[in-house]
Write an enzyme that holds these catalytic residues in place. Structure first.
Site, PDB file in Angstrom:
ATOM      1  CD  GLU A  46       3.509   2.230  12.006  1.00 23.06           C
ATOM      2  OE1 GLU A  46       2.305   2.312  11.762  1.00 23.06           O
ATOM      3  OE2 GLU A  46       4.126   1.162  12.059  1.00 23.06           O
ATOM      4  CE  LYS A  69       1.870   5.164   3.050  1.00 22.05           C
ATOM      5  NZ  LYS A  69       0.722   5.423   3.893  1.00 22.05           N
ATOM      6  CG  HIS A  93      -0.455   0.377   2.483  1.00 23.21           C
ATOM      7  ND1 HIS A  93       0.157  -0.514   3.320  1.00 23.21           N
ATOM      8  CD2 HIS A  93      -0.403   1.565   3.128  1.00 23.21           C
ATOM      9  CE1 HIS A  93       0.550   0.110   4.422  1.00 23.21           C
ATOM     10  NE2 HIS A  93       0.220   1.385   4.335  1.00 23.21           N
ATOM     11  CG  ASP A 126       4.146  -5.178  10.101  1.00 19.27           C
ATOM     12  OD1 ASP A 126       3.356  -5.627   9.259  1.00 19.27           O
ATOM     13  OD2 ASP A 126       3.867  -4.228  10.863  1.00 19.27           O
ATOM     14  CG  HIS A 182       5.314  -0.898   4.061  1.00 15.87           C
ATOM     15  ND1 HIS A 182       4.563  -1.386   3.021  1.00 15.87           N
ATOM     16  CD2 HIS A 182       4.615  -1.187   5.188  1.00 15.87           C
ATOM     17  CE1 HIS A 182       3.456  -1.942   3.506  1.00 15.87           C
ATOM     18  NE2 HIS A 182       3.479  -1.843   4.811  1.00 15.87           N
TER      19      HIS A 182
HETATM   20  C1  BG6 Z   1       1.151  -2.134   7.531  1.00 11.96           C
HETATM   21  C2  BG6 Z   1       1.742  -2.780   8.750  1.00 11.96           C
HETATM   22  O1  BG6 Z   1       1.519  -2.837   6.375  1.00 11.96           O
HETATM   23  O2  BG6 Z   1       1.639  -0.791   7.426  1.00 11.96           O
HETATM   24  C3  BG6 Z   1       1.364  -1.995   9.992  1.00 11.96           C
HETATM   25  O3  BG6 Z   1       1.261  -4.120   8.863  1.00 11.96           O
HETATM   26  C4  BG6 Z   1       1.786  -0.550   9.845  1.00 11.96           C
HETATM   27  O4  BG6 Z   1       1.951  -2.571  11.150  1.00 11.96           O
HETATM   28  C5  BG6 Z   1       1.278   0.021   8.530  1.00 11.96           C
HETATM   29  O5  BG6 Z   1       1.240   0.161  10.936  1.00 11.96           O
HETATM   30  C6  BG6 Z   1       1.868   1.397   8.286  1.00 11.96           C
HETATM   31  O6  BG6 Z   1       1.215   1.986   7.210  1.00 11.96           O
HETATM   32  P1  BG6 Z   1       1.052   3.562   7.115  1.00 11.96           P
HETATM   33  O7  BG6 Z   1       0.364   3.771   5.810  1.00 11.96           O
HETATM   34  O8  BG6 Z   1       0.236   3.979   8.311  1.00 11.96           O
HETATM   35  O9  BG6 Z   1       2.426   4.118   7.163  1.00 11.96           O
END
Ligand code: BG6
Length: 506
Positions: free
Chosen positions: A233, A199, A195, A252, A257
């Site tokens: 976070e 962004k 995901h 994770d 990411h």
């Molecule tokens: C998810 C993780 O893929 O991405 C989560 O499983 C994490 O643990 C999240 O909090 C973070 O996404 P974003 O868009 O809030 O940075």
């Protein structure tokens, strides 16, 4: 419905045509992802004129439900969670005409027969199967879709499968999952989601780099000292204790990411902007991450875990006190890593990655730190007040790009001050409320795989984190940090050892 951005005058996706009509089957329909992100993103696509009339959306899950009750539950959730002005009942009603529900076990042939019937009745042969399920079902569902003949494409329609993360839990399991999917369908039918690629600011990294000639001139080891990629976070693991215990922050956040961000920053310019060219360059650069030995992996990493602390003046529990977490758990909720990219552009430039839960602020950023000016001519200037120049790519929140520079403070004496020169998204573009999934869902419907991970992207990511996973198996020590802090002290020492410091959060 093509629309010009009122403020900027720019034409974006809103000028794109509606995607072709299709039936979307959302496996794991009663899970959080469907109500929080997928259906809201489809609704937003309809709002923007990007979803064809006649698009059908079916929830698939084992619980008993009706079409109406399923649609109502989604509407209630979206209405409650939208800004009051952004939920349009009329628009929802027309969108909801296409919503249905299939009650069925993922392992039961009857479920796939019901899906086949829905496709037949829909008037379009196009179908997308979205696996928003627990990961243990990915291979099972894909195999069954294949056996049921639902993945056979023809001139009359496409068949695509979207797979959520986590994609495997290490290199071996990711390879096995890829092999299983590729038995049931071709790579062109597989859409592996990360995901972060939905962004806007992440997509903008490529646009900024490759449409502004300026950047290329200093984008290399002659001028760049090191790169820091941070995803800090404020949330804890909350209700996800069970998942997190078996996963931890490295799995994770990093191979997916953080490596996506690294790839966007470090990849070579693709020969074209097609999916294969872009994904080929990304796979190459992640594949160029040096595989550390066990000793090197330990020396180049810090594992942390949050203990009880305070956030916004409130007491918050430590990770070990979270629901469904072992009292003596050594699962990491924070990692700091150093990786090296072994190619001509980046040789000698460390990439420091840092991510953690329950930190002091929410801040996802890429800080590109430049080498100092070759000689500080300014007499009487304290050398340690001359901070390095940074190019900061702020992914979230306060999306934008800025340079941290040195400037002369006005006045008769020569005093040097740190200043910022920047571009903030909100000053130039009017952004509609969005979930971040709109582009990804739209791209899947139009068959553009650029923002999805190819098999080699995924496997190279796991290959690069595997040495850390292996090294930590026998050294599961975690460094504690109080919730609401910026990570463990060991992470500061880790940077100091290299004569560097982390870019301030926030
Ligand atoms: C998810 C993780 O893929 O991405 C989560 O499983 C994490 O643990 C999240 O909090 C973070 O996404 P974003 O868009 O809030 O940075």
């Amino acid at each position: 419905m093509a629309e010009k951005d009122e403020k900027s005058g720019l034409i974006g996706k809103n000028s794109a045509p509606a995607a072709p009509p299709a039936s979307l089957f959302l496996f794991g329909a009663n899970g959080d992802l469907v109500k929080r992100l997928l259906v809201p993103s489809l609704y937003n696509l309809r709002r923007d004129g990007l979803l064809a009339e006649g698009t059908k959306v079916y929830g698939v899950d084992h619980n008993a439900n009706t079409d109406e009750a399923f649609a109502k539950r989604l509407a209630d959730f979206i209405r409650e969670n939208s800004a009051s002005s952004s939920f349009d009942d009329k628009l929802w009603d027309s969108f909801a005409e296409g919503i249905g529900y299939i009650e069925g076990d993922f392992l039961d042939d009857g479920t796939y027969e019901a899906i086949a019937e829905k496709i037949k009745a829909s008037g379009s042969e196009n179908a997308v199967f979205y696996l928003a399920t627990a990961p243990r079902f990915f291979a099972e569902v894909a195999t069954r879709l294949g056996k049921a003949g639902l993945l056979k494409e023809s001139e009359k329609g496409f068949r695509r499968v979207v797979i959520e993360k986590p994609f495997g839990s290490d290199l071996k399991t990711a390879q096995e999952l890829n092999a299983c999917l590729l038995k049931a369908m071709s790579e062109e039918q597989i859409y592996r989601i990360d995901h972060y690629l939905g962004k806007e600011t992440v997509q903008n990294i490529l646009v900024s780099r490759f449409s502004n000639g300026l950047f290329e001139s200093f984008w290399n080891n002659h001028y760049i000292d090191h790169v820091q990629i941070t995803a800090s976070e404020i949330v804890g693991v909350e209700t996800r204790g069970n998942f997190y215990e078996g996963t931890g922050t490295l799995r994770d956040m990093v191979p997916n990411h953080l490596f996506q961000l690294l790839a966007m920053v470090a990849m070579e310019p693709p020969a074209a902007f097609g999916a294969d060219a872009v994904r080929g360059e990304k796979a190459k650069v992640v594949g160029a991450i040096r595989p550390w030995s066990k000793e090197e992996a330990l020396a180049n990493s810090v594992r942390g875990q949050y203990s009880a602390g305070k956030f916004n003046g409130k007491d918050v529990p430590g990770y070990r006190e979270e629901d469904r977490v072992a009292k003596d758990s050594t699962t990491e909720t924070f990692v700091a890593l150093k990786v090296m990219v072994d190619n001509w552009r980046w040789v000698g430039v460390p990439f420091y990655l840092r991510t953690g839960k329950r930190m002091s602020v929410r801040d996802t950023e890429i800080a590109i730190c430049f080498k100092p000016a070759p000689y500080a001519q300014f007499r009487d200037t304290e050398v340690d007040r001359l901070r390095p120049n940074y190019l900061l790519i702020q992914i979230q929140p306060d999306e934008g790009i800025r340079f941290d520079l040195q400037a002369k403070r006005p006045g008769p004496t020569l005093e040097i001050e740190n200043v910022q020169m920047g571009f903030a998204y909100k000053d130039f573009f009017k952004m509609q409320p969005s979930t971040g999934y709109e582009t990804l869902v739209y791209d899947c419907l139009i068959g553009d795989q650029t923002l999805f991970q190819r098999a080699d992207n995924i496997e190279n990511g796991w290959r690069a984190v595997q040495p850390f996973l292996d090294a930590w198996k026998d050294h599961a020590k975690v460094e504690f940090y109080p919730a609401g802090d910026d990570g463990p002290k060991a992470a500061e020492d880790f940077m100091q050892k290299d004569g560097r410091t982390w870019h301030d959060l926030g």
